[in-house]
Motif scaffolding. Structure first.
Motif, PDB file in Angstrom:
ATOM      1  N   ASN A  53       7.811 -10.216   3.222  1.00 32.73           N
ATOM      2  CA  ASN A  53       7.178  -8.984   2.761  1.00 32.73           C
ATOM      3  C   ASN A  53       7.089  -8.020   3.937  1.00 32.73           C
ATOM      4  OD1 ASN A  53       5.725  -6.972   1.579  1.00 32.73           O
ATOM      5  ND2 ASN A  53       3.924  -8.226   1.084  1.00 32.73           N
ATOM      6  N   LEU A  54       8.123  -7.210   4.112  1.00 31.19           N
ATOM      7  CA  LEU A  54       8.216  -6.343   5.292  1.00 31.19           C
ATOM      8  C   LEU A  54       7.191  -5.219   5.268  1.00 31.19           C
ATOM      9  CD1 LEU A  54      12.106  -6.083   5.560  1.00 31.19           C
ATOM     10  CD2 LEU A  54      10.575  -7.584   6.837  1.00 31.19           C
ATOM     11  N   ASN A  55       6.695  -4.841   4.067  1.00 25.01           N
ATOM     12  CA  ASN A  55       5.741  -3.733   3.971  1.00 25.01           C
ATOM     13  C   ASN A  55       4.296  -4.193   4.064  1.00 25.01           C
ATOM     14  OD1 ASN A  55       7.750  -1.784   3.614  1.00 25.01           O
ATOM     15  ND2 ASN A  55       7.915  -2.279   1.432  1.00 25.01           N
ATOM     16  N   PHE A  56       4.084  -5.508   4.270  1.00 24.38           N
ATOM     17  CA  PHE A  56       2.721  -6.024   4.281  1.00 24.38           C
ATOM     18  C   PHE A  56       1.871  -5.349   5.356  1.00 24.38           C
ATOM     19  CE2 PHE A  56      -0.286  -9.023   6.212  1.00 24.38           C
ATOM     20  CZ  PHE A  56      -1.140  -9.227   5.146  1.00 24.38           C
ATOM     21  N   TYR A  57       2.452  -5.207   6.568  1.00 23.27           N
ATOM     22  CA  TYR A  57       1.683  -4.659   7.688  1.00 23.27           C
ATOM     23  C   TYR A  57       1.518  -3.147   7.589  1.00 23.27           C
ATOM     24  CZ  TYR A  57       2.154  -9.290   9.576  1.00 23.27           C
ATOM     25  OH  TYR A  57       2.068 -10.653   9.735  1.00 23.27           O
ATOM     26  N   GLU A  58       2.379  -2.478   6.825  1.00 24.33           N
ATOM     27  CA  GLU A  58       2.234  -1.045   6.631  1.00 24.33           C
ATOM     28  C   GLU A  58       1.183  -0.736   5.565  1.00 24.33           C
ATOM     29  OE1 GLU A  58       3.687   0.795   8.726  1.00 24.33           O
ATOM     30  OE2 GLU A  58       4.879  -0.837   9.563  1.00 24.33           O
ATOM     31  N   GLN A  59       1.028  -1.629   4.601  1.00 24.56           N
ATOM     32  CA  GLN A  59       0.136  -1.380   3.476  1.00 24.56           C
ATOM     33  C   GLN A  59      -1.245  -1.994   3.670  1.00 24.56           C
ATOM     34  OE1 GLN A  59       2.356  -2.978   0.196  1.00 24.56           O
ATOM     35  NE2 GLN A  59       3.937  -1.389   0.261  1.00 24.56           N
ATOM     36  N   ASN A  60      -1.433  -2.799   4.696  1.00 25.82           N
ATOM     37  CA  ASN A  60      -2.720  -3.426   4.935  1.00 25.82           C
ATOM     38  C   ASN A  60      -3.765  -2.360   5.292  1.00 25.82           C
ATOM     39  OD1 ASN A  60      -4.936  -4.789   6.279  1.00 25.82           O
ATOM     40  ND2 ASN A  60      -3.617  -6.593   6.326  1.00 25.82           N
ATOM     41  N   PRO A  61      -4.871  -2.241   4.535  1.00 32.38           N
ATOM     42  CA  PRO A  61      -5.859  -1.175   4.766  1.00 32.38           C
ATOM     43  C   PRO A  61      -6.494  -1.218   6.149  1.00 32.38           C
ATOM     44  CG  PRO A  61      -6.197  -2.192   2.618  1.00 32.38           C
ATOM     45  CD  PRO A  61      -5.186  -3.038   3.339  1.00 32.38           C
ATOM     46  N   SER A  62      -6.784  -2.420   6.671  1.00 35.95           N
ATOM     47  CA  SER A  62      -7.424  -2.511   7.988  1.00 35.95           C
ATOM     48  C   SER A  62      -6.485  -2.027   9.085  1.00 35.95           C
ATOM     49  CB  SER A  62      -7.857  -3.953   8.267  1.00 35.95           C
ATOM     50  OG  SER A  62      -6.742  -4.826   8.260  1.00 35.95           O
ATOM     51  N   ILE A  63      -5.192  -2.337   8.962  1.00 36.08           N
ATOM     52  CA  ILE A  63      -4.213  -1.876   9.951  1.00 36.08           C
ATOM     53  C   ILE A  63      -4.034  -0.366   9.846  1.00 36.08           C
ATOM     54  CG2 ILE A  63      -1.783  -1.995  10.643  1.00 36.08           C
ATOM     55  CD1 ILE A  63      -1.802  -4.923   9.894  1.00 36.08           C
ATOM     56  N   GLN A  64      -4.014   0.154   8.624  1.00 38.03           N
ATOM     57  CA  GLN A  64      -3.914   1.605   8.441  1.00 38.03           C
ATOM     58  C   GLN A  64      -5.095   2.317   9.088  1.00 38.03           C
ATOM     59  OE1 GLN A  64      -3.523   2.330   4.249  1.00 38.03           O
ATOM     60  NE2 GLN A  64      -1.326   1.941   4.229  1.00 38.03           N
ATOM     61  N   PHE A  65      -6.289   1.710   8.981  1.00 42.30           N
ATOM     62  CA  PHE A  65      -7.491   2.350   9.530  1.00 42.30           C
ATOM     63  C   PHE A  65      -7.452   2.403  11.051  1.00 42.30           C
ATOM     64  CE2 PHE A  65     -11.814   2.081  11.231  1.00 42.30           C
ATOM     65  CZ  PHE A  65     -12.386   3.216  10.667  1.00 42.30           C
ATOM     66  N   ILE A  66      -7.139   1.268  11.712  1.00 44.92           N
ATOM     67  CA  ILE A  66      -7.161   1.286  13.177  1.00 44.92           C
ATOM     68  C   ILE A  66      -5.995   2.108  13.737  1.00 44.92           C
ATOM     69  CG2 ILE A  66      -8.477  -0.817  13.508  1.00 44.92           C
ATOM     70  CD1 ILE A  66      -5.967  -2.390  13.808  1.00 44.92           C
ATOM     71  N   ARG A  67      -4.874   2.184  12.985  1.00 44.09           N
ATOM     72  CA  ARG A  67      -3.787   3.064  13.403  1.00 44.09           C
ATOM     73  C   ARG A  67      -4.239   4.522  13.321  1.00 44.09           C
ATOM     74  NH1 ARG A  67      -0.186   2.630   9.335  1.00 44.09           N
ATOM     75  NH2 ARG A  67       0.954   0.851  10.192  1.00 44.09           N
ATOM     76  N   LYS A  68      -4.874   4.869  12.226  1.00 44.20           N
ATOM     77  CA  LYS A  68      -5.385   6.233  12.028  1.00 44.20           C
ATOM     78  C   LYS A  68      -6.414   6.589  13.105  1.00 44.20           C
ATOM     79  CE  LYS A  68      -7.967   8.954   8.602  1.00 44.20           C
ATOM     80  NZ  LYS A  68      -8.601   8.912   7.266  1.00 44.20           N
TER      81      LYS A  68
END
Length: 482
Positions: free
Chosen positions: A287-302
């Motif tokens: 699942n290559l999009n798992f890390y892009e769609q993970n909400p916690s990863i999106q938050f700390i990236r933002k």
């Protein structure tokens, strides 16, 4: 000056970094490409046998007839040793009292592993210089490598203070080392080596002589284009981290330094103590999009991206923001603190950049925006002329028609230039022999500032009627003792 005490020969049990694990670890769960370093003589449990040594980043593979063994080199204690019979140089790797010794051609192997391991002989390799700063449990010094005089920065951490403050300070130190060992980028702090003695830990890194970015931004006048170069440099650095699932979590003015005070492209992000490293689960790698769609990863990236944008906004608005307060408001989607962006006098592409990242207009895009997307914005899609740095040498093919280096340097008229030209012809200086037997010392370097200074003094302060004082004055000006 802190005192360095050398630890006992096998210090791995008492090491600050001892986590109670065994020296050998399980084989990696995913397939790794190892680089072979040759065949070594290995001593383990009073037995000697030949083994092929392979390495992939921080994992060392020992290939024997009986099978393969693996060692995770992170915080393994290392000392150089001599074979008792052959006197061959080797390495002793130890963890929690368990150790092996490897004898052979260790130089290339040592270069590849030294940033992962812990050494003890700091005082034999480095000499401390000027103190650059200090915190609660650490101080930073300029230092010099004894063998070649290389300048580095050394962070000295007091082990007693780190241990006293619960586990937070220790966790920050562990995070810092873990991230520094993974990164290799020109605009991120580079780790050289780590040492430990009875009282302190020494982390040796690049020396960033340009100081804090904040000091240069408000001291020198940079054009809009030069500042956009800085933006691009910082977003490329952050993109490098995010691509490796490393999130800084503490980006602010104080954590951005310059290698060269007048070169904004030399900006480096430092201090990774609060960083978060997201480990990939290779079982779910389909699942290559798992890390892009993970909400916690999106938050700390933002959070990282917004923190960097606040720094950039402060540069263009010429005012310092309360970084933590503004970041908190933006994360809560309260954009009132950025209401004056529309009033900023900037070009349309720069205006668009701020509107996308720091206003309500760009909120839908911001939720899933990455650094790679930001680097493709219009603001970065034009040719930029870079400012030459003072640290860069002047090319030998440039002519001598220099502009004034500062407003204090006198401007030569056409008549003055003719006088200087005639004077230079009359003063026949000896030919410089550029052979290996007679090299000119660095103190005798020549620059346009030197030419302007000498010319001005020769024209206006020395007697034109006599060449003798001119010879003595010229010799004095070129003396390395000035």
């Amino acid at each position: 000056m802190r005192k360095t005490v050398t630890l006992q020969f096998d210090y791995s049990k008492s090491s600050f970094f001892n986590d109670g694990k065994q020296l050998f670890c399980n084989s990696p769960q995913h397939q790794m490409e190892f680089i072979q370093f040759g065949t070594f003589l290995m001593k383990y449990n009073n037995r000697q046998n030949s083994a092929c040594i392979l390495l992939q980043e921080n994992i060392i593979k020992i290939a024997e007839e009986k099978g393969d063994r693996f060692i995770n080199l992170d915080n393994v204690c290392v000392k150089k040793t001599l074979h008792p019979k052959t006197q061959q140089l080797g390495l002793r790797l130890s963890r929690n009292g368990q150790f092996i010794e490897l004898f052979g051609e260790i130089i290339e192997l040592w270069k590849s592993i030294k940033k992962f391991v812990i050494q003890t002989d700091f005082s034999l390799k480095y000499k401390l210089g000027q103190k650059l700063g200090e915190g609660y449990s650490s101080s930073v010094y300029k230092a010099y490598k004894i063998i070649n005089g290389q300048k580095v920065a050394v962070k000295i951490i007091d082990k007693s203070l780190v241990s006293r403050n619960n586990n937070s300070e220790k966790q920050y130190l562990t995070n810092e080392l873990a991230v520094l060992r993974q990164i290799n980028h020109s605009n991120l702090l580079k780790l050289h080596e780590t040492f430990e003695c009875e009282e302190n830990i020494y982390i040796v890194t690049d020396l960033l002589e340009g100081g804090h970015l904040k000091n240069s931004i408000f001291r020198f006048r940079y054009s809009e284009q030069e500042t956009i170069i800085l933006m691009q440099t910082l977003f490329k650095s952050l993109n490098y981290l995010h691509e490796r699932n490393i999130f800084h979590n503490d980006i602010k003015f104080d954590n951005i330094l310059l290698k060269d005070q007048q070169d904004l492209t030399s900006a480096c992000i430092i201090n990774y103590g609060k960083s978060e490293v997201i480990q990939k689960n290779f079982h779910n790698s389909n699942n290559l999009n798992f890390y892009e769609q993970n909400p916690s990863i999106q938050f700390i990236r933002k959070k990282d991206i917004l923190a960097l944008c606040i720094v950039i906004y402060s540069i263009f608005s010429k005012k310092l923001c309360q970084e933590k307060l503004v970041l908190g408001e933006l994360l809560m989607k309260n954009y009132e603190s950025m209401a004056d962006i529309e009033l900023m006098d900037s070009n349309p592409s720069l205006q668009q950049f701020f509107e996308i990242l720091l206003t309500q207009k760009g909120q839908p895009q911001m939720e899933c925006l990455k650094c790679s997307d930001i680097l493709n914005l219009e603001i970065f899609n034009f040719t930029i002329t870079r400012r030459s740095s003072k640290m860069q040498g002047i090319p030998h093919y440039m002519n001598n028609n220099f502009r004034r280096s500062s407003r204090f340097t006198p401007r030569n008229s056409q008549k003055d230039q003719q006088i200087i030209s005639n004077l230079q012809k009359s003063l026949k200086l000896p030919i410089i022999n550029d052979s290996l037997d007679s090299k000119i010392l660095q103190n005798h370097s020549y620059s346009p500032q030197t030419e302007n200074y000498i010319s001005h003094r020769l024209l206006y302060e020395e007697k034109p009627s006599s060449l003798k004082p001119r010879y003595s004055f010229l010799k004095k000006c070129l003396s390395p003792n000035i």
